[in-house]
Design an enzyme around this catalytic site. Structure first.
Site, PDB file in Angstrom:
ATOM      1  N   ASP A 174     120.917  69.394  14.030  1.00 26.83           N
ATOM      2  CA  ASP A 174     119.540  69.879  13.881  1.00 26.83           C
ATOM      3  C   ASP A 174     118.680  69.094  14.862  1.00 26.83           C
ATOM      4  OD1 ASP A 174     116.811  70.448  12.867  1.00 26.83           O
ATOM      5  OD2 ASP A 174     117.821  71.236  11.107  1.00 26.83           O
ATOM      6  N   PRO A 206     116.205  79.034  12.898  1.00 29.42           N
ATOM      7  CA  PRO A 206     115.357  80.174  13.266  1.00 29.42           C
ATOM      8  C   PRO A 206     115.680  80.605  14.694  1.00 29.42           C
ATOM      9  CG  PRO A 206     114.045  78.162  12.871  1.00 29.42           C
ATOM     10  CD  PRO A 206     115.472  77.766  12.835  1.00 29.42           C
ATOM     11  N   ASN A 211     116.437  79.357  21.975  1.00 31.88           N
ATOM     12  CA  ASN A 211     117.835  79.455  21.500  1.00 31.88           C
ATOM     13  C   ASN A 211     118.354  80.893  21.431  1.00 31.88           C
ATOM     14  OD1 ASN A 211     116.770  80.493  19.156  1.00 31.88           O
ATOM     15  ND2 ASN A 211     117.172  78.682  17.896  1.00 31.88           N
ATOM     16  N   ARG A 234     119.622  84.785  12.192  1.00 28.61           N
ATOM     17  CA  ARG A 234     118.920  85.770  13.021  1.00 28.61           C
ATOM     18  C   ARG A 234     119.887  86.348  14.046  1.00 28.61           C
ATOM     19  NH1 ARG A 234     116.038  86.704   9.707  1.00 28.61           N
ATOM     20  NH2 ARG A 234     113.797  86.469   9.492  1.00 28.61           N
ATOM     21  N   ASP A 258     125.303  88.821   8.738  1.00 25.68           N
ATOM     22  CA  ASP A 258     124.327  89.504   7.874  1.00 25.68           C
ATOM     23  C   ASP A 258     123.141  89.978   8.710  1.00 25.68           C
ATOM     24  OD1 ASP A 258     123.400  90.371   5.254  1.00 25.68           O
ATOM     25  OD2 ASP A 258     121.868  88.813   5.437  1.00 25.68           O
ATOM     26  N   GLU A 263     119.239  95.158  14.884  1.00 21.34           N
ATOM     27  CA  GLU A 263     119.267  95.686  13.508  1.00 21.34           C
ATOM     28  C   GLU A 263     118.030  96.504  13.116  1.00 21.34           C
ATOM     29  OE1 GLU A 263     119.428  91.733  11.533  1.00 21.34           O
ATOM     30  OE2 GLU A 263     117.700  92.406  10.384  1.00 21.34           O
ATOM     31  N   HIS A 296     121.706  92.736   6.402  1.00 18.53           N
ATOM     32  CA  HIS A 296     120.590  91.822   6.096  1.00 18.53           C
ATOM     33  C   HIS A 296     120.288  91.817   4.590  1.00 18.53           C
ATOM     34  CE1 HIS A 296     117.175  89.690   8.398  1.00 18.53           C
ATOM     35  NE2 HIS A 296     117.262  89.168   7.176  1.00 18.53           N
TER      36      HIS A 296
HETATM   37  P1  NAD Z   1     113.688  76.142   7.433  1.00 19.96           P
HETATM   38  O1  NAD Z   1     112.405  76.258   8.148  1.00 19.96           O
HETATM   39  O2  NAD Z   1     113.736  75.555   6.080  1.00 19.96           O
HETATM   40  O3  NAD Z   1     114.726  75.316   8.331  1.00 19.96           O
HETATM   41  C1  NAD Z   1     114.924  75.573   9.688  1.00 19.96           C
HETATM   42  C2  NAD Z   1     115.667  74.381  10.288  1.00 19.96           C
HETATM   43  O4  NAD Z   1     116.057  74.750  11.616  1.00 19.96           O
HETATM   44  C3  NAD Z   1     114.827  73.112  10.392  1.00 19.96           C
HETATM   45  O5  NAD Z   1     115.543  72.019   9.862  1.00 19.96           O
HETATM   46  C4  NAD Z   1     114.619  72.961  11.914  1.00 19.96           C
HETATM   47  O6  NAD Z   1     114.516  71.616  12.318  1.00 19.96           O
HETATM   48  C5  NAD Z   1     115.883  73.614  12.430  1.00 19.96           C
HETATM   49  N1  NAD Z   1     115.813  74.081  13.810  1.00 19.96           N
HETATM   50  C6  NAD Z   1     114.793  74.726  14.412  1.00 19.96           C
HETATM   51  N2  NAD Z   1     115.139  75.023  15.682  1.00 19.96           N
HETATM   52  C7  NAD Z   1     116.409  74.568  15.856  1.00 19.96           C
HETATM   53  C8  NAD Z   1     117.314  74.576  16.957  1.00 19.96           C
HETATM   54  N3  NAD Z   1     116.975  75.121  18.142  1.00 19.96           N
HETATM   55  N4  NAD Z   1     118.525  74.018  16.779  1.00 19.96           N
HETATM   56  C9  NAD Z   1     118.873  73.470  15.596  1.00 19.96           C
HETATM   57  N5  NAD Z   1     118.054  73.418  14.523  1.00 19.96           N
HETATM   58  C10 NAD Z   1     116.846  73.970  14.662  1.00 19.96           C
HETATM   59  O7  NAD Z   1     114.311  77.629   7.479  1.00 19.96           O
HETATM   60  P2  NAD Z   1     115.258  78.296   6.394  1.00 19.96           P
HETATM   61  O8  NAD Z   1     114.433  78.834   5.283  1.00 19.96           O
HETATM   62  O9  NAD Z   1     116.389  77.368   6.104  1.00 19.96           O
HETATM   63  O10 NAD Z   1     115.791  79.578   7.238  1.00 19.96           O
HETATM   64  C11 NAD Z   1     116.857  79.450   8.168  1.00 19.96           C
HETATM   65  C12 NAD Z   1     117.165  80.789   8.836  1.00 19.96           C
HETATM   66  O11 NAD Z   1     117.569  81.776   7.867  1.00 19.96           O
HETATM   67  C13 NAD Z   1     115.984  81.426   9.587  1.00 19.96           C
HETATM   68  O12 NAD Z   1     116.480  81.970  10.807  1.00 19.96           O
HETATM   69  C14 NAD Z   1     115.570  82.557   8.705  1.00 19.96           C
HETATM   70  O13 NAD Z   1     114.958  83.589   9.444  1.00 19.96           O
HETATM   71  C15 NAD Z   1     116.908  83.006   8.142  1.00 19.96           C
HETATM   72  N6  NAD Z   1     116.802  83.801   6.896  1.00 19.96           N
HETATM   73  C16 NAD Z   1     117.665  84.841   6.717  1.00 19.96           C
HETATM   74  C17 NAD Z   1     117.604  85.604   5.548  1.00 19.96           C
HETATM   75  C18 NAD Z   1     118.568  86.751   5.290  1.00 19.96           C
HETATM   76  O14 NAD Z   1     118.312  87.554   4.380  1.00 19.96           O
HETATM   77  N7  NAD Z   1     119.665  86.867   6.022  1.00 19.96           N
HETATM   78  C19 NAD Z   1     116.653  85.291   4.578  1.00 19.96           C
HETATM   79  C20 NAD Z   1     115.788  84.196   4.777  1.00 19.96           C
HETATM   80  C21 NAD Z   1     115.885  83.450   5.945  1.00 19.96           C
END
Ligand code: NAD
Length: 331
Positions: A174, A206, A211, A234, A258, A263, A296
């Site tokens: 991270d 994210p 990225n 994503r 997912d 999508e 998703h």
């Molecule tokens: P969060 O904000 O709690 O955590 C994100 C983490 O990513 C943080 O620790 C941050 O430091 C880290 N980060 C940011 N950029 C980074 C990089 N370039 N390299 C490595 N780490 C990096 O977010 P979350 O709630 O844990 O969500 C995580 C992901 O899940 C997001 O992409 C969100 O869109 C996705 N999501 C998907 C669904 C689904 O239904 N499939 C639902 C909710 C969230």
């Protein structure tokens, strides 16, 4: 106080009704999304609760403000489809729901990983055709494997807890380190180190401009042969063409997706038949026994949907009553 809620689905309605009854606050549920043709229905309400992928346009936001509605609460995380200029110009306060159930996403990630490792897709197909033999579809055990978790935010940490329960060795990457996990010494310093060591890579970061397509040909080339990829984060994080090449070569042994980079407009649609799905790359992936595609759905649990509805309504009340909320989004 009266709130209008747009885009309310059948699965959301019971949680909205329960909240309204418990709080004694009137909420009008509208099935349609908030746009130029539906915005007039908001006249006379104090706040609006919304969730949609289509844009919240300047025209719609100007109209809401002209009705005196300055409290807008999104039932999801992302705010990129909100016209920021119109929000600022009209002094509309906006909230989102940053975390509705991290476990919902982590549980699907773990479920799909176990399905890949135990070759359940392959066995389901064999069994349906009357083939009850074991070989050659021998499984892997997660407790013998190293799982590399990319991003240790809310969902990444929930996934780590589940993978630990299976006995896997965890390494993580991270850009910010979580102090608790830091103490456990699970962080590696670079993605290259994670790629070199992980038997499974679970993606939870994210998507940003920086990225986009982080899993490209070069990245796959650095991963272990036979790696498993789990992406419930994503679609833009994975270069789909590169993934297909890595699946063809055997570099990637299996993938659970997912999310998918194209999508929008495809997931959550009934095309009537497999052939009618208008995306050849997606069909290429779905047809593979070692690829598990879900549209998703990771967030789609009773707990998460309830939280999305009720957290947004609570935030809307705070905006209306106090003019602020802890989930307020800065524009
Ligand atoms: P969060 O904000 O709690 O955590 C994100 C983490 O990513 C943080 O620790 C941050 O430091 C880290 N980060 C940011 N950029 C980074 C990089 N370039 N390299 C490595 N780490 C990096 O977010 P979350 O709630 O844990 O969500 C995580 C992901 O899940 C997001 O992409 C969100 O869109 C996705 N999501 C998907 C669904 C689904 O239904 N499939 C639902 C909710 C969230």
């Amino acid at each position: 106080m009266k709130i209008i809620a747009y885009g309310i689905r059948d699965d959301e309605k019971p949680y909205l009704d329960q909240w309204s009854k418990d709080k004694g606050i009137e909420v009008k549920a509208v099935a349609e999304l908030l746009d130029e043709s539906t915005v007039d229905q908001a006249k006379g309400y104090d706040g609006a609760v919304v969730y949609q992928q289509k844009p919240y346009t300047a025209e719609v936001l100007d109209k809401l403000a002209s009705f005196g509605i300055k409290s807008l609460s999104l039932r999801n995380v992302g705010v990129d489809n909100v016209d920021a200029d119109a929000i600022k110009r009209n002094d509309i306060k906006v909230t989102n729901v940053p975390a509705y159930s991290p476990n919902a996403i982590a549980e699907l990630a773990a479920t799909q990983l176990m399905r890949l490792l135990r070759r359940t897709n392959t066995f389901d197909c064999k069994i349906a055709n009357g083939d009850l033999r074991w070989a050659p579809d021998i499984a892997d055990e997660l407790d013998q494997m190293t799982v590399g978790v990319i991003a240790t935010g809310r969902i990444g940490r929930a996934a780590i807890n589940i993978y630990k329960g299976f006995g896997a060795k965890i390494i993580a990457y991270d850009i910010f380190h979580n102090p608790e996990l830091e103490k456990e010494g699970i962080y590696v310093d670079t993605l290259d180190e994670l790629y070199a060591q992980a038997d499974v890579i679970s993606l939870h970061s994210p998507a940003t401009k920086e990225n986009e397509h982080m899993f490209n040909d070069e990245a796959f080339g650095k991963m272990k042969d036979g790696v498993f990829i789990i992406n419930p984060a994503r679609g833009a994080l994975v270069d789909t063409d590169a993934l297909i090449r890595a699946l063809d070569s055997g570099k990637v042994a299996g993938a659970a997706l997912d999310v998918y980079e194209d999508e929008v407009g495809i997931f959550n649609t009934d095309f009537g038949s497999f052939d009618a799905i208008p995306d050849e790359r997606l069909k290429n992936l779905i047809k593979r026994e070692n690829v598990l595609v879900t549209p998703h759905i990771a967030f789609f649990t009773k707990t998460a949907v309830k939280n999305m509805v009720q957290f947004a309504l609570n935030s809307n009340v705070n905006l209306i009553e106090k003019g602020s909320d802890e989930s307020q989004v800065k524009f």
